[in-house]
Write an enzyme that holds these catalytic residues in place. Structure first.
Site, PDB file in Angstrom:
ATOM      1  N   ALA A  40       0.820  -1.207   0.000  1.00 34.69           N
ATOM      2  CA  ALA A  40       0.000   0.000   0.000  1.00 34.69           C
ATOM      3  C   ALA A  40       0.858   1.263   0.000  1.00 34.69           C
ATOM      4  O   ALA A  40       0.603   2.208  -0.760  1.00 34.69           O
ATOM      5  CB  ALA A  40      -0.940  -0.008   1.209  1.00 34.69           C
ATOM      6  N   LYS A  53       9.766   2.302  10.092  1.00 39.73           N
ATOM      7  CA  LYS A  53      10.514   2.128  11.335  1.00 39.73           C
ATOM      8  C   LYS A  53      11.547   1.016  11.248  1.00 39.73           C
ATOM      9  O   LYS A  53      12.351   0.856  12.164  1.00 39.73           O
ATOM     10  CB  LYS A  53       9.559   1.871  12.493  1.00 39.73           C
ATOM     11  CG  LYS A  53       8.845   0.541  12.470  1.00 39.73           C
ATOM     12  CD  LYS A  53       8.013   0.372  13.729  1.00 39.73           C
ATOM     13  CE  LYS A  53       7.225  -0.921  13.714  1.00 39.73           C
ATOM     14  NZ  LYS A  53       6.388  -1.083  14.920  1.00 39.73           N
ATOM     15  N   THR A  84       3.703  -7.328   3.673  1.00 42.05           N
ATOM     16  CA  THR A  84       3.568  -7.733   2.275  1.00 42.05           C
ATOM     17  C   THR A  84       4.541  -8.849   1.911  1.00 42.05           C
ATOM     18  O   THR A  84       4.169  -9.829   1.253  1.00 42.05           O
ATOM     19  CB  THR A  84       3.794  -6.525   1.346  1.00 42.05           C
ATOM     20  OG1 THR A  84       2.762  -5.567   1.565  1.00 42.05           O
ATOM     21  CG2 THR A  84       3.772  -6.949  -0.115  1.00 42.05           C
ATOM     22  N   ALA A 142       3.407 -12.424   2.607  1.00 41.66           N
ATOM     23  CA  ALA A 142       2.116 -12.901   2.097  1.00 41.66           C
ATOM     24  C   ALA A 142       2.319 -14.113   1.193  1.00 41.66           C
ATOM     25  O   ALA A 142       2.930 -14.012   0.127  1.00 41.66           O
ATOM     26  CB  ALA A 142       1.408 -11.787   1.334  1.00 41.66           C
ATOM     27  N   GLY A 161      -2.216 -15.225  -2.426  1.00 39.19           N
ATOM     28  CA  GLY A 161      -1.994 -14.553  -3.685  1.00 39.19           C
ATOM     29  C   GLY A 161      -2.881 -13.360  -3.789  1.00 39.19           C
ATOM     30  O   GLY A 161      -3.249 -12.760  -2.810  1.00 39.19           O
ATOM     31  N   GLU A 191      -9.130 -20.902  -3.302  1.00 42.10           N
ATOM     32  CA  GLU A 191      -9.053 -20.720  -1.859  1.00 42.10           C
ATOM     33  C   GLU A 191     -10.451 -20.650  -1.265  1.00 42.10           C
ATOM     34  O   GLU A 191     -11.447 -20.512  -1.983  1.00 42.10           O
ATOM     35  CB  GLU A 191      -8.230 -19.469  -1.517  1.00 42.10           C
ATOM     36  CG  GLU A 191      -6.769 -19.618  -1.944  1.00 42.10           C
ATOM     37  CD  GLU A 191      -5.865 -18.542  -1.388  1.00 42.10           C
ATOM     38  OE1 GLU A 191      -6.309 -17.820  -0.464  1.00 42.10           O
ATOM     39  OE2 GLU A 191      -4.728 -18.422  -1.856  1.00 42.10           O
ATOM     40  N   HIS A 229      -6.105 -16.814  11.122  1.00 47.05           N
ATOM     41  CA  HIS A 229      -5.869 -17.782  10.060  1.00 47.05           C
ATOM     42  C   HIS A 229      -5.977 -19.178  10.654  1.00 47.05           C
ATOM     43  O   HIS A 229      -5.450 -19.452  11.731  1.00 47.05           O
ATOM     44  CB  HIS A 229      -4.488 -17.583   9.445  1.00 47.05           C
ATOM     45  CG  HIS A 229      -4.339 -18.230   8.110  1.00 47.05           C
ATOM     46  ND1 HIS A 229      -4.218 -19.590   7.965  1.00 47.05           N
ATOM     47  CD2 HIS A 229      -4.301 -17.712   6.856  1.00 47.05           C
ATOM     48  CE1 HIS A 229      -4.109 -19.878   6.676  1.00 47.05           C
ATOM     49  NE2 HIS A 229      -4.161 -18.756   5.987  1.00 47.05           N
ATOM     50  N   ARG A 237     -12.889 -18.555   6.551  1.00 42.17           N
ATOM     51  CA  ARG A 237     -11.803 -18.684   7.513  1.00 42.17           C
ATOM     52  C   ARG A 237     -12.268 -18.743   8.959  1.00 42.17           C
ATOM     53  O   ARG A 237     -11.722 -19.509   9.766  1.00 42.17           O
ATOM     54  CB  ARG A 237     -10.813 -17.524   7.339  1.00 42.17           C
ATOM     55  CG  ARG A 237      -9.900 -17.702   6.153  1.00 42.17           C
ATOM     56  CD  ARG A 237      -8.894 -16.590   6.065  1.00 42.17           C
ATOM     57  NE  ARG A 237      -7.927 -16.883   5.002  1.00 42.17           N
ATOM     58  CZ  ARG A 237      -6.977 -16.047   4.617  1.00 42.17           C
ATOM     59  NH1 ARG A 237      -6.871 -14.874   5.200  1.00 42.17           N
ATOM     60  NH2 ARG A 237      -6.148 -16.376   3.656  1.00 42.17           N
ATOM     61  N   HIS A 269      -4.116 -13.076  12.213  1.00 38.92           N
ATOM     62  CA  HIS A 269      -3.606 -12.922  10.849  1.00 38.92           C
ATOM     63  C   HIS A 269      -3.880 -11.554  10.235  1.00 38.92           C
ATOM     64  O   HIS A 269      -2.980 -10.934   9.683  1.00 38.92           O
ATOM     65  CB  HIS A 269      -4.219 -14.013   9.966  1.00 38.92           C
ATOM     66  CG  HIS A 269      -3.672 -14.086   8.588  1.00 38.92           C
ATOM     67  ND1 HIS A 269      -2.327 -14.246   8.335  1.00 38.92           N
ATOM     68  CD2 HIS A 269      -4.273 -14.016   7.366  1.00 38.92           C
ATOM     69  CE1 HIS A 269      -2.120 -14.293   7.019  1.00 38.92           C
ATOM     70  NE2 HIS A 269      -3.286 -14.133   6.416  1.00 38.92           N
ATOM     71  N   GLU A 280      -3.844  -2.387   5.329  1.00 45.11           N
ATOM     72  CA  GLU A 280      -4.462  -2.983   6.511  1.00 45.11           C
ATOM     73  C   GLU A 280      -4.744  -1.959   7.602  1.00 45.11           C
ATOM     74  O   GLU A 280      -5.614  -2.167   8.448  1.00 45.11           O
ATOM     75  CB  GLU A 280      -3.588  -4.116   7.067  1.00 45.11           C
ATOM     76  CG  GLU A 280      -4.283  -4.968   8.104  1.00 45.11           C
ATOM     77  CD  GLU A 280      -3.460  -6.164   8.562  1.00 45.11           C
ATOM     78  OE1 GLU A 280      -3.860  -6.810   9.548  1.00 45.11           O
ATOM     79  OE2 GLU A 280      -2.414  -6.456   7.925  1.00 45.11           O
ATOM     80  N   ARG A 340     -12.646 -11.158   6.245  1.00 43.27           N
ATOM     81  CA  ARG A 340     -12.021 -10.958   4.938  1.00 43.27           C
ATOM     82  C   ARG A 340     -12.040 -12.234   4.099  1.00 43.27           C
ATOM     83  O   ARG A 340     -11.694 -13.307   4.584  1.00 43.27           O
ATOM     84  CB  ARG A 340     -10.572 -10.494   5.106  1.00 43.27           C
ATOM     85  CG  ARG A 340      -9.812 -10.348   3.795  1.00 43.27           C
ATOM     86  CD  ARG A 340      -8.422  -9.794   4.027  1.00 43.27           C
ATOM     87  NE  ARG A 340      -7.553 -10.683   4.747  1.00 43.27           N
ATOM     88  CZ  ARG A 340      -6.793 -11.625   4.186  1.00 43.27           C
ATOM     89  NH1 ARG A 340      -6.841 -11.832   2.881  1.00 43.27           N
ATOM     90  NH2 ARG A 340      -6.015 -12.372   4.931  1.00 43.27           N
ATOM     91  N   LEU A 357      -4.103  -8.197  -0.408  1.00 46.28           N
ATOM     92  CA  LEU A 357      -3.159  -7.558  -1.313  1.00 46.28           C
ATOM     93  C   LEU A 357      -3.899  -6.748  -2.371  1.00 46.28           C
ATOM     94  O   LEU A 357      -3.472  -5.658  -2.757  1.00 46.28           O
ATOM     95  CB  LEU A 357      -2.257  -8.601  -1.980  1.00 46.28           C
ATOM     96  CG  LEU A 357      -1.215  -9.277  -1.086  1.00 46.28           C
ATOM     97  CD1 LEU A 357      -0.465 -10.362  -1.867  1.00 46.28           C
ATOM     98  CD2 LEU A 357      -0.220  -8.265  -0.530  1.00 46.28           C
TER      99      LEU A 357
END
Length: 541
Positions: free
Chosen positions: A12, A31, A39, A42, A45, A109, A229, A273, A334, A358, A369, A375
């Protein structure tokens, strides 16, 4: 030309910087090192309707179904409608997605009605994207500040009385404090996976941007919804075992070698999930808390090595040969559906502040989600935020918070004795805490399964805690650690309060004392500080 400060360097933040730099001066702040973010880890996909047997409408329907009644339909239409072109833009930037005979390879998925998830490097999609975007950004005139920690946003009032973000207060790598001035600040600092003891997130995910935005007065939403997750390898560090493994045919077994998800949901291992994670938790409870097993042996060694090289490597490092034996798995924190409330262009309720990735709550995920939409969300909405900056110069006016229910958190006590602000009721008897204690508390009482009694206990303990004075100084590594703990404490209090307020079970939020979904809660709950908050003013000065 505006001066745009982007905090965070995942997909992002990098997309925002890349796109906005064509018209503005862009400063990237992170930081850690430039390449460290969620990212790069991940595995799953990007889900997009790129294939002839799929459609945007089907992707929209799947996303809304997974979101359990809380998705913003406009945001979902934007995500799924613009997603295919944004993926093509990634390909043009050099991301090499996996192909079979020259055509994009795709996987299946959970909760998707079509095989629409594309990957890069098998299970290294995030890393491939990160590498390509870093290459693109480094070729531009973008100023980069690594190892620079944002303590708070700096806010001022304009001549017409509008409060506006004018920069960020940071700790430099040498431990010095300073302000980085900005016309616009874009928060792209990711989620807060370090709230929980079992998490697939890297150590940098301490919710810094979300906490700073809240203290500055921006509205947050959906903070009670944290996605767990279903399958992290049950070893220290909780490395992720991608949902794509189950999408390819792996099954879950209890300690007796029996499949159990088919008794929980018609889609078994490919149920949403939250359903799979709770199914695993229930199976673990029946067997004394011991992990369940993920059996991928039917897929064969050659397929596992080629399709999931990273997972194959990690399992081998921990002594498992997953081509010949099931591996132990457990749920882990997650992804945070909640965050800084934004519109579909990344604007927040605070002038001069945008949020993407996020850290933002666009409303696209609702209460849960859909796999591999994260992504895509970062890509689509960061692109739109950058375009809004290009079109308006300074981002335009802030959004108006218009949710059905907006709750103001009233600060009742100052926290001058602390390293930062704590805008919550606190006990007269304050006590220090460790990050481990906070993570265990949330895992046990505000994690995958919740109850009013447990949440009230968590709230009482959090109210007594303060960041230890001996944690470190206001500068240097100690100051960063103390700042991270302050952020985690603020967000933990908010998450618990929101979970108590939502007296139902919906999506990723499961209350044993309110097991049903209730129509009166079919909306987001937003949180903000009052406009006259002295604590908020203290935080941003």
């Amino acid at each position: 030309m505006a001066r745009v400060v982007v905090v965070g360097t995942g997909i992002a933040g990098l997309i925002t910087a890349y796109r906005a730099s064509s018209r503005h001066e862009v400063i990237l702040v992170t930081k850690s090192e430039l390449a460290e973010s969620n990212t790069r880890y991940a595995q799953g996909g990007i889900a997009a309707a790129l294939f002839p047997d799929d459609s945007v409408a089907a992707h929209v329907a799947d996303t809304i179904r997974a979101g359990a009644g809380l998705c913003d339909p406009l945001a979902v239409e934007v995500l799924c409608g613009e997603g295919p072109q944004r993926v093509r833009d990634l390909i043009a930037l050099g991301v090499e997605f996996d192909r079979i005979n020259g055509e994009l390879a795709r996987g299946h998925e959970a909760a998707h009605s079509a095989r629409r998830v594309i990957h890069a490097g098998g299970d290294a999609t995030g890393l491939a994207i990160e590498v390509a975007l870093l290459r693109a950004v480094r070729a531009l005139a973008v100023e980069v500040h690594e190892y620079t920690f944002m303590r708070d946003l700096v806010v001022d009032s304009t001549s017409d009385g509008v409060r506006r973000v004018v920069g960020i207060d940071v700790i430099d790598p040498d431990g010095a404090h300073r302000m980085i001035a900005a016309d616009v600040v874009v928060i792209a600092s990711g989620g807060a996976g370090q709230l929980y003891s079992h998490t697939t997130n890297p150590t940098v995910t301490t919710g810094d941007g979300v906490a700073a935005a809240f203290r500055a007065g921006a509205a947050l939403a959906d903070v009670e919804f944290y996605q767990f997750h279903p399958t992290a390898l049950a070893v220290p560090g909780s490395p992720l075992v991608s949902e794509a493994v189950r999408g390819e045919g792996a099954v879950l077994l209890d300690e007796h070698g029996q499949r159990f998800m088919s008794l929980v949901h018609p889609d078994a291992e490919l149920a949403p999930r939250d359903v799979v994670a709770r199914g695993i938790a229930a199976a673990m409870a029946r067997q004394g808390g011991r992990p369940v097993m993920l059996d991928a042996t039917a897929l064969g060694r050659e397929f596992l090595s080629e399709r999931f090289p990273g997972i194959s490597r990690v399992t081998a490092e921990h002594g498992f040969d997953w081509a010949t034996e099931p591996i132990p798995v457990t749920p882990a924190a997650h992804y945070w559906m909640g965050g800084i409330r934004t519109d579909v262009a990344g604007r927040t309720s605070l002038a001069g502040l945008f949020a993407v990735g996020e850290a933002a709550c666009t409303g696209v995920h609702g209460a849960n989600r859909l796999a591999s939409n994260s992504l895509l969300e970062s890509l689509v909405f960061a692109w739109r935020a950058a375009d809004a900056l290009i079109d308006s110069g300074d981002g335009g006016s802030p959004i108006v918070v218009d949710a059905i229910e907006v709750l103001e958190v009233v600060p009742e006590v100052s926290s001058e004795a602390n390293t930062g602000t704590e805008p919550f009721r606190r006990s007269e008897l304050q006590e220090p805490f460790t990050r481990t204690e906070l993570q265990e508390l949330l895992w046990q009482l505000a994690g995958l399964e919740r109850s009013g009694r447990g949440l009230r206990e968590a709230a009482a303990r959090l109210a007594r805690w303060r960041v230890p004075r001996d944690h470190g100084h206001d500068s240097g590594a100690g100051g960063v650690a103390a700042g991270e703990d302050r952020n985690l404490l603020d967000l933990a209090r908010l998450l618990v309060r929101a979970a108590l307020r939502r007296e139902e079970s919906r999506g990723a939020h499961d209350r044993e004392d309110f097991p049903d979904t209730r129509i009166e809660y079919a909306h987001s709950i937003e949180w903000s500080l009052p406009s006259d908050s002295a604590i908020r003013e203290k935080a941003v000065q």
